[in-house]
Design a protein around this motif. Structure first.
Motif, PDB file in Angstrom:
ATOM      1  N   ILE A 103      31.400  36.221  33.394  1.00 43.86           N
ATOM      2  CA  ILE A 103      31.681  36.202  34.826  1.00 43.86           C
ATOM      3  C   ILE A 103      32.279  37.534  35.263  1.00 43.86           C
ATOM      4  O   ILE A 103      31.795  38.182  36.179  1.00 43.86           O
ATOM      5  CB  ILE A 103      32.662  35.051  35.169  1.00 43.86           C
ATOM      6  N   THR A 104      33.340  37.954  34.560  1.00 49.17           N
ATOM      7  CA  THR A 104      34.003  39.167  35.018  1.00 49.17           C
ATOM      8  C   THR A 104      33.101  40.378  34.903  1.00 49.17           C
ATOM      9  O   THR A 104      33.119  41.261  35.751  1.00 49.17           O
ATOM     10  CB  THR A 104      35.294  39.426  34.221  1.00 49.17           C
ATOM     11  N   SER A 105      32.280  40.402  33.863  1.00 50.31           N
ATOM     12  CA  SER A 105      31.431  41.587  33.749  1.00 50.31           C
ATOM     13  C   SER A 105      30.339  41.566  34.807  1.00 50.31           C
ATOM     14  O   SER A 105      29.911  42.597  35.300  1.00 50.31           O
ATOM     15  CB  SER A 105      30.840  41.708  32.341  1.00 50.31           C
ATOM     16  N   VAL A 148      27.062  35.332  43.546  1.00 51.30           N
ATOM     17  CA  VAL A 148      27.927  35.700  42.435  1.00 51.30           C
ATOM     18  C   VAL A 148      29.222  34.905  42.495  1.00 51.30           C
ATOM     19  O   VAL A 148      29.709  34.400  41.485  1.00 51.30           O
ATOM     20  CB  VAL A 148      28.223  37.207  42.451  1.00 51.30           C
ATOM     21  N   LEU A 149      29.768  34.777  43.694  1.00 53.81           N
ATOM     22  CA  LEU A 149      31.008  34.013  43.835  1.00 53.81           C
ATOM     23  C   LEU A 149      30.828  32.603  43.293  1.00 53.81           C
ATOM     24  O   LEU A 149      31.724  32.033  42.675  1.00 53.81           O
ATOM     25  CB  LEU A 149      31.415  33.959  45.312  1.00 53.81           C
ATOM     26  N   LYS A 150      29.647  32.073  43.501  1.00 51.78           N
ATOM     27  CA  LYS A 150      29.416  30.693  43.090  1.00 51.78           C
ATOM     28  C   LYS A 150      29.452  30.526  41.577  1.00 51.78           C
ATOM     29  O   LYS A 150      29.594  29.415  41.087  1.00 51.78           O
ATOM     30  CB  LYS A 150      28.077  30.201  43.631  1.00 51.78           C
ATOM     31  N   THR A 151      29.337  31.625  40.849  1.00 50.09           N
ATOM     32  CA  THR A 151      29.391  31.479  39.400  1.00 50.09           C
ATOM     33  C   THR A 151      30.782  31.124  38.929  1.00 50.09           C
ATOM     34  O   THR A 151      30.957  30.611  37.843  1.00 50.09           O
ATOM     35  CB  THR A 151      28.932  32.763  38.680  1.00 50.09           C
ATOM     36  N   TYR A 152      31.802  31.416  39.729  1.00 48.72           N
ATOM     37  CA  TYR A 152      33.137  31.050  39.226  1.00 48.72           C
ATOM     38  C   TYR A 152      34.039  30.386  40.249  1.00 48.72           C
ATOM     39  O   TYR A 152      35.157  30.006  39.921  1.00 48.72           O
ATOM     40  CB  TYR A 152      33.815  32.234  38.549  1.00 48.72           C
ATOM     41  N   ILE A 153      33.612  30.290  41.474  1.00 45.45           N
ATOM     42  CA  ILE A 153      34.405  29.505  42.415  1.00 45.45           C
ATOM     43  C   ILE A 153      33.532  28.363  42.917  1.00 45.45           C
ATOM     44  O   ILE A 153      32.485  28.587  43.527  1.00 45.45           O
ATOM     45  CB  ILE A 153      34.900  30.370  43.588  1.00 45.45           C
ATOM     46  N   MET A 154      33.972  27.168  42.568  1.00 44.55           N
ATOM     47  CA  MET A 154      33.150  25.997  42.886  1.00 44.55           C
ATOM     48  C   MET A 154      33.804  25.228  44.009  1.00 44.55           C
ATOM     49  O   MET A 154      35.020  25.271  44.203  1.00 44.55           O
ATOM     50  CB  MET A 154      33.034  25.059  41.694  1.00 44.55           C
ATOM     51  N   GLN A 155      32.959  24.490  44.674  1.00 39.16           N
ATOM     52  CA  GLN A 155      33.482  23.676  45.752  1.00 39.16           C
ATOM     53  C   GLN A 155      34.365  22.556  45.212  1.00 39.16           C
ATOM     54  O   GLN A 155      35.335  22.166  45.820  1.00 39.16           O
ATOM     55  CB  GLN A 155      32.315  23.088  46.531  1.00 39.16           C
ATOM     56  N   SER A 156      33.974  22.064  44.026  1.00 42.56           N
ATOM     57  CA  SER A 156      34.740  20.929  43.489  1.00 42.56           C
ATOM     58  C   SER A 156      35.608  21.414  42.332  1.00 42.56           C
ATOM     59  O   SER A 156      35.345  21.127  41.181  1.00 42.56           O
ATOM     60  CB  SER A 156      33.783  19.858  43.004  1.00 42.56           C
ATOM     61  N   ASN A 187      42.459  34.209  29.512  1.00 43.29           N
ATOM     62  CA  ASN A 187      41.425  34.197  30.555  1.00 43.29           C
ATOM     63  C   ASN A 187      41.618  35.373  31.519  1.00 43.29           C
ATOM     64  O   ASN A 187      42.643  35.466  32.194  1.00 43.29           O
ATOM     65  CB  ASN A 187      41.515  32.859  31.308  1.00 43.29           C
ATOM     66  N   PRO A 188      40.642  36.264  31.559  1.00 42.54           N
ATOM     67  CA  PRO A 188      40.812  37.438  32.429  1.00 42.54           C
ATOM     68  C   PRO A 188      40.995  37.067  33.903  1.00 42.54           C
ATOM     69  O   PRO A 188      41.674  37.786  34.640  1.00 42.54           O
ATOM     70  CB  PRO A 188      39.516  38.227  32.227  1.00 42.54           C
ATOM     71  N   LEU A 189      40.412  35.965  34.305  1.00 44.02           N
ATOM     72  CA  LEU A 189      40.551  35.564  35.697  1.00 44.02           C
ATOM     73  C   LEU A 189      42.009  35.229  36.009  1.00 44.02           C
ATOM     74  O   LEU A 189      42.512  35.530  37.088  1.00 44.02           O
ATOM     75  CB  LEU A 189      39.655  34.357  35.995  1.00 44.02           C
TER      76      LEU A 189
END
Lengths: 957, 434
Positions: free
Chosen positions: B150-152, B129-137, A99-101
């Motif tokens: 996501i990274t791209s 964009v942040l919301k695509t990989y950092i979620m509240q839950s 996973n790159p992250l």
């Protein structure tokens, strides 16, 4: 469920409890425990004891938990370096995660763990990550290099990370490029390792169009450090970055402005391109003023710089700086500053009516600043002065205490700028005397009273009322009071003796303040030694104050323009003044310290031009001439309020030694009042310190010192005899028609040599330097004995005193008038020509004394035709003795004296430096008639020139 | 950039969040700010403060202090802007920035800060964009494909839009919202006036649509060959825009060279552009205040309000605030239309009207009784009369001429897109001195 509950545990056994929870088998419980730990850490509790337990939670699939553990690690690794090693394996493993992250997270965190041992393990994973297939990992790795460099620069260099970073500048992904350039810039700032070249710039410009807003900021900031090879490249960069001015992010806009401002300097000043570029600059800056207040503030601080550097850019935009009722106070204050900078004749009416409006607002500081601004308008735009004064008077009528005080302070400046124009309002000011309770206002009022003592009937009473409470006053007020009373005394000596004596003794004997005592002694000595000289010094014409009183010093301004958008530009201070540069060397040279001292202190000082405060200290090895020594002392004396370094002579306090005479070198028969003891002194302050002067001696008797008591024969008579006359400085070049260079000078003779005394004043906007001087052929072969040497550039609004020794061994050509000399003066701006008629008496040689017989023979030998007769006025009622000693002091030597038929006949001889001899006979009636008859004889009639005028001047001074 | 640390305090100065990015800052800095700014005896007057050798940039929202600190000569504009973005990001995750909300989300905030700023360099501040990989839950389990995406997207050229968006109905809404700002002297002279306009776009479009927006600004008109430059009608139909700012999705280079506003919009809403105009502004309302200080204890105020626009248009939510001195003891007020009330807490008479048609002129007059004892006779500095309103037109004259959508890969054309445009004029700071 929220996380806020983690903040609530404050029990004693907390740590122990957490330990158990961290080691729990249940994942959920572990996570909860780590959250509690982080919460404790946030509020500042020491949870480092849990280090091993937290580290144990690191190996988990749960990314959220992992992140929390990493956060803990970053905070405490430094305090537990040995244990931190335990984490290395997990990091290395995570750097390989699919996973790159996770890979990015690992490399990001690892860089933040500042433990020497860990850095070694970091290198390999980092190298891999820099070449990772995923751009997100690469951009994170790029920043990591900067982190590593911060800890261990050597390692970064050795491991070739700088080159790898450099490679990333060619990365396909713009965000990688942007982060790489940010990291490189930071490394370069510490130690220039990679040179920014035009190829790199091209890459950056390409990435600029595609990367995120923050990436754009990094790239623009990096570009600002690049110096293009030529105009074309500079113009190209300008063209490619100027679209960024339309970006919504204020940081992008300001960084763009920074680069443009810097590049504009490289382009020809009058090109069309510059015109169109500057047109583009104004709108985005104005737009920033409708952003939120914090951004407005940063923008305004920068606009303040920009309008100083390039006033044209925003000159049409005055209105946008008008203060809005609900602006936060910091925005209001800054807007006011910019408004004044933009004020000019065309908009002054509008500005004034705004300022008047502001002067009735609630915020005291803002009101004060507004009142001050009105004064500055008056000084800046002459045509508005009258209206400004009227407005100020109106404001004084409001009787609002702080408004009145502020108004008095600025009116003092207006008096300085426009002498003899608005003094009619003095009476109004005097009415408000009682309300003034702030030192600056009191000092200003006292200055006004002293300055115009001759027009204020009860000036003595007014000043006396201040003197009564002398010891309760602030130093600033005491100093001003001292000066003003002395002024009063010099203007009205008859009825103010007691007052001046009282103040002098208050200042010298009852005060603990060294500045005050020193100033007191100087005046005392000056008055007692030679009131005429005292008059010249104390009542000397003051230099005009300049229009822009608070401009930043140009080299500082240039430096700050290179930092637009940064904190330096907000503080208006060079970065070196607030950043430890132990690690990072400065981009630019530190600005001149003296110049720094000048800014900001606009009106603290009253008798000198505001810019003059920071009198540059004589540079290292240079030996100041005696005259500059005196000049320094006097300037020092006049400038105590500026609070600048020059005004703090520590030495004199400790040195109450011998006679006061020695302080000024007035006593020991020195030929001129300005001359100190013959040996040149390396350091004026050291000279002060060395002079022994017991204050008690001065206390002895004022009467004697002043020569007022008995037999002194009037104030003027005491010291006059021993001084050589020196013509005061006249203006040789005026600033207006000589590109800002103002030159005042005089040619004088002292200690057997001829000196050209010059005061060079810079009224231009840029520093003046590279001075040189050349004389044309002249009658006496007058030439500089040495090249003109001025150590430091003369900064705007500064005056430098120079004394240039002259010789008479140059090429000779007869001039008309005889003593005319044509001079060329060069500086970094231009060459200027002027001519001055040198007073003949500077050519009187020391060896001009003749034997009586020799004189008599020559007198007979010279034909009658060569004799010229003049009438001279004895304006000061000098006795024959007075006359002889006065002439003697100027190398006119008494050969013989005779009394015949109620007439006194005095015979004198003069020898010019070129050996030509002049004989003179002075007839004076013993009855004391006011006229003298002067006969002059010489083999060369032309040599007589205007000698009679010389005599007259000698007698009159 | 180069932020050294980021702190969040509550109104009492207690630390809610403390994230140090650089080693040159310690927790001493956290305390320094609390002592010197939050607990300072005198009101701190600048958002940028130098304490010791540490610079602090702060903003205060809802009783919470957001602070960025640095020991370097950091980019101040970036620090201010980052704080703003952090506030926006947090807001979009959990609403209002209250102490409680921050405490409740502190883990999330630390996680966000990690993405927002790295080693003091701002990285990504776009909440969508942040919301695509950092979620509240917690973090959602993502497939490898998704991770890559996501990274791209986070690092990519078009970081603001993900691929593969599909809508059945392609629709877009444009709101032109203008804030009119005015400062008028008591004599009716316009001291300064400007319009701060925004073009808000809400789009529901499939794929990666290329859009092109045409507006009636003078510069664009010059480039379009169909309309003869210099024709007399031009002056009326075009507006002179002083300055334009675009969202990051707009290709700035293309605007510079071709005066074309072209972009691939983010999905959902965005503030496409901001602009500012100062000339030929149609001021919707004119306020004429008359204040007469009858005696030390009495004052008469009369305010006339004129609606200066076409009679077929209607202004809404009109609220005139007429300031009265702090020593006011009583007010009797009469108005022709709407309701007027004295609000002692605000030291103002608030006169509200729900609607007012163009061309109308209304009036409100008041008698103010003043207390005369104590420090009541302190000078009153007459704050300006301010007004809030909403009108259904753009006071600058700004018009959207067209918005074309091209999506080459999917088979829908510009004609298939349903477009809506709406104009709205609102009061900014709209003040008349009295």
């Amino acid at each position: 469920m929220t996380d806020s509950k983690y903040f609530t545990t404050t029990k004693k056994g907390e740590i122990f409890e957490l330990k158990t929870e961290l080691n729990s088998d249940k994942k959920e419980k572990k996570r909860e425990a780590v959250k509690k730990v982080i919460a404790s850490m946030t509020v500042g509790k020491d949870v480092s004891a849990l280090f091993p337990d937290v580290i144990n939670c690191m190996q988990t699939d749960n990314v959220e938990l992992k992140k929390l553990v990493y956060l803990y690690l970053m905070n405490y690794a430094k305090s537990q370096p040995d244990m931190a090693i335990m984490a290395v394996n997990t990091f290395v493993k995570d750097c390989e995660d699919p996973n790159p992250l996770i890979r990015a997270l690992a490399v990001r965190t690892m860089g933040c763990i500042r433990v020497e041992k860990i850095t070694e393990y970091l290198c390999e994973p980092l190298r891999k990550c820099m070449k990772d297939e995923d751009p997100y990992v690469r951009k994170t790795a790029a920043v990591c290099v900067a982190k590593l460099y911060d800890m261990n620069p050597q390692l970064v260099e050795e491991q070739g990370f700088v080159e790898l970073l450099n490679d990333l500048l060619s990365d396909a992904n713009p965000m990688v490029v942007a982060n790489a350039v940010a990291a490189l810039s930071e490394i370069n700032e510490a130690k220039p390792l990679i040179e920014v070249n035009s190829q790199m710039v091209n890459k950056l410009l390409t990435a600029l169009n595609e990367c995120t807003e923050w990436g754009q900021v990094f790239i623009l900031d990096a570009l600002s450090g690049y110096a293009p090879r030529d105009e074309r490249e500079a113009q190209n960069i300008c063209e490619r970055i100027s679209p960024r001015l339309a970006h919504a992010n204020a940081a992008v806009v300001l960084s763009t402005v920074k680069v443009l401002m810097k590049l504009i300097e490289m382009l020809p000043a009058d090109s069309e391109f510059i015109a169109s570029l500057t047109k583009k600059l104004a709108p985005p800056m104005v737009t920033l003023l409708s952003a939120e207040p914090e951004i407005q503030y940063v923008a305004l601080r920068n606009i303040n710089l920009i309008v100083q550097k390039r006033p044209d850019i925003l000159k049409q935009e005055m209105k946008v700086f008008f203060v809005k009722y609900n602006d936060p106070i910091y925005v209001k204050m800054e807007k006011l500053d910019v408004m004044i900078r933009l004020a000019q004749q065309s908009n002054i009416a509008q500005v004034l009516s705004e300022l008047k409006e502001y002067a009735t607002e609630v915020d005291v500081d803002f009101v004060r600043k507004s009142v001050r601004a009105i004064g500055r308008c008056a000084i800046k735009v002459e045509q508005s002065a009258e209206r400004c004064v009227a407005t100020l008077l109106e404001l004084i009528q409001t009787k609002v205490n702080y408004v009145v005080q502020e108004a008095v302070v600025v009116i003092k400046d207006i008096f300085r700028k426009y002498p003899n124009r608005y003094e009619s309002i003095i009476s109004t000011l005097c009415e408000n005397l009682d309300t003034l309770d702030e030192p600056e206002a009191r000092a200003s009022m006292i200055w006004i009273i002293g300055e115009y003592a001759e027009r204020i009937d009860n000036a003595d009473e007014l000043l006396e009322s201040f003197v009564d409470g002398f010891h309760d006053e602030n130093t600033q007020v005491q100093l001003q009071l001292l000066t003003s009373v002395v002024k009063l005394f010099l203007k009205r000596p008859t009825d103010t003796q007691q007052l001046v004596q009282r103040v002098l003794s208050l200042a010298t004997q009852d005060s603990d303040n060294p500045d005050l005592r020193d100033r007191g002694y100087i005046y005392w000595r000056l008055l007692s030694a030679d009131p005429a000289a005292a008059k010249q010094v104390v009542l000397a014409e003051k230099p005009l104050i300049s229009e822009e009183t608070d401009l930043l010093e140009p080299s500082l301004l240039d430096q700050l323009v290179c930092h637009i958008g940064s904190l330096a530009s907000v503080y208006h201070k060079p970065p070196s003044s607030f950043v430890d540069n132990t690690k990072a060397p400065l981009r630019q040279l530190a600005p001149n310290a003296a110049a720094l001292a000048t800014n900001g202190s606009s009106s603290g000082d009253m008798d000198s031009a505001p810019g003059l405060i920071g009198v540059p200290a004589p540079s290292g090895g240079a030996v100041p001439s005696q005259d500059t020594l005196i000049a320094d002392l006097l300037q020092l004396d006049m400038n105590p309020m500026g609070g600048s370094s020059a005004a703090a002579p520590a030495a004199p306090v400790a040195a109450p030694g011998g006679g006061l005479d020695d302080l000024l070198g007035l006593g020991g028969g020195a030929p001129s009042y300005g001359a100190a003891p013959a040996a040149p002194m390396a350091d004026p302050l050291a000279a002060w310190g060395a002079a022994p002067a017991p204050p008690a001696a001065a206390g002895g008797g004022l009467n004697d010192l002043f020569g007022l008591g008995g037999g002194g024969g009037g104030m003027g008579g005491v010291m006059g005899g021993v001084q050589g006359f020196q013509t005061p400085k006249t203006q040789w070049l005026d600033a207006a028609s000589h590109k800002g260079l103002q030159l005042e000078g005089a040619v004088v003779r002292k200690n057997g040599a001829i000196y050209m005394e010059m005061a060079i004043t810079n009224k231009a906007m840029q520093p003046l330097s590279d001075f040189a001087i050349q004389f044309n052929k002249n009658s006496f072969g007058l030439v500089p004995a040495q090249p003109l040497h001025i150590a430091a550039p003369v900064f705007p609004n500064q005056t430098t005193q120079v004394s240039l020794r002259l010789d008479t061994n140059g090429p000779v050509q007869k001039m008309d008038p005889l003593a005319n000399v044509q001079i060329a003066m060069k500086n970094n701006v231009d060459v200027f020509y002027f001519a001055t008629v040198v007073p003949m008496l500077v050519y009187f040689a020391e060896d001009g004394m003749m034997e009586k017989r020799e004189f008599l023979e020559l007198w007979k030998e010279i034909p009658e035709a060569n004799e010229q007769q003049f009438t001279i006025m004895n304006n000061r009622g000098l006795s024959a003795d007075d006359i002889c000693s006065k002439l003697q002091a100027n190398n006119v030597f008494t050969v013989a004296r005779r009394s015949v038929d109620g007439q006194e006949l005095l015979y004198h001889s003069i020898k010019y430096t070129n050996k030509i001899v002049v004989l003179s006979e002075l007839k004076m009636e013993i009855t004391g008639a006011p006229t003298l008859t002067l006969s002059l004889k010489s083999r060369h009639v032309t040599a007589l020139a205007n000698l009679n005028e010389m005599y007259q001047q000698i007698f009159d001074n | 950039a180069m932020i050294g640390g980021l702190f969040v305090y509550n109104h009492k100065g207690e630390v809610l969040i403390c994230r140090l990015f650089r080693d040159d800052l310690t927790r001493d800095a956290v305390n320094a700010f609390r002592v010197n700014v939050i607990h300072a005896r005198q009101q701190v007057r600048s958002p940028v403060n130098l304490i010791g050798r540490v610079s602090f940039v702060h903003r205060k929202t809802d009783g919470v202090w957001l602070v960025a600190a640095s020991r370097k000569d950091a980019n101040a504009a970036a620090m201010v802007e980052v704080l703003r973005r952090i506030a926006i990001t947090m807001h979009s995750y959990f609403g209002k920035l209250t102490e409680e909300a921050i405490r409740s989300n502190f883990v999330l905030i630390y996680e966000l800060l990690d993405e927002l700023i790295d080693f003091g360099y701002p990285q990504l501040t776009d909440p969508s964009v942040l919301k695509t990989y950092i979620m509240q839950s917690g973090v959602k389990a993502v497939t490898q494909e998704e991770q890559k995406q996501i990274t791209s997207q986070v690092t990519g050229q078009i970081s603001w839009r993900r691929e593969g968006i599909k809508y059945r109905r392609n629709e877009l809404f444009i709101d032109v919202v203008e804030h009119v700002n005015l400062l008028m002297s008591a004599q009716g002279q316009v001291l300064s006036a400007h319009v701060a306009g925004r073009v808000l776009m809400k789009s529901f479009l499939s794929g990666m649509p290329e859009c092109k927006l045409g507006i009636n600004d003078k510069l664009s008109f010059k480039d379009s060959s169909r309309i003869a430059v210099g024709s007399s009608s031009l002056a009326r139909v075009s507006v002179a825009i002083d300055d334009l700012q675009f969202d990051q999705c707009v290709r700035l280079g293309k605007f510079e060279t071709e005066h074309a506003i072209s972009f691939i919009p983010p999905d959902g809403s965005c503030e496409l552009m901001k602009y500012r105009t100062t000339s030929d502004i149609k001021l919707p309302f004119r306020v004429i205040p008359l204040v007469r200080e009858v005696s030390k204890s009495k004052m008469e105020i009369k305010v006339v309000l004129k609606a200066d626009f076409k009679p077929n248009l209607i202004g809404q939510k009109i609220e005139v605030r007429i300031p009265v001195p702090p020593n006011t003891s009583g007010v009797s007020v009469i108005c022709m239309k709407g309701k007027a009330k004295y609000k002692s807490g605000d030291n103002a008479i608030v006169w509200k009207m729900k609607r007012l048609a163009g061309g109308k002129e209304v009036q409100c007059s008041a008698e103010v009784d003043l207390l005369t004892f104590g420090n009541a006779n302190r000078k009153w500095n007459r704050p300006p009369v301010s007004i809030n309103f909403e009108v259904p037109f753009a006071p600058s004259g700004f018009k959207v001429r067209y918005l074309k959508v091209f999506e080459s890969k999917l088979n829908y054309s510009d004609h298939d897109v349903i477009k809506w445009v709406r104009y709205m004029g609102r009061s900014g700071i709209y003040e008349t001195r009295c």
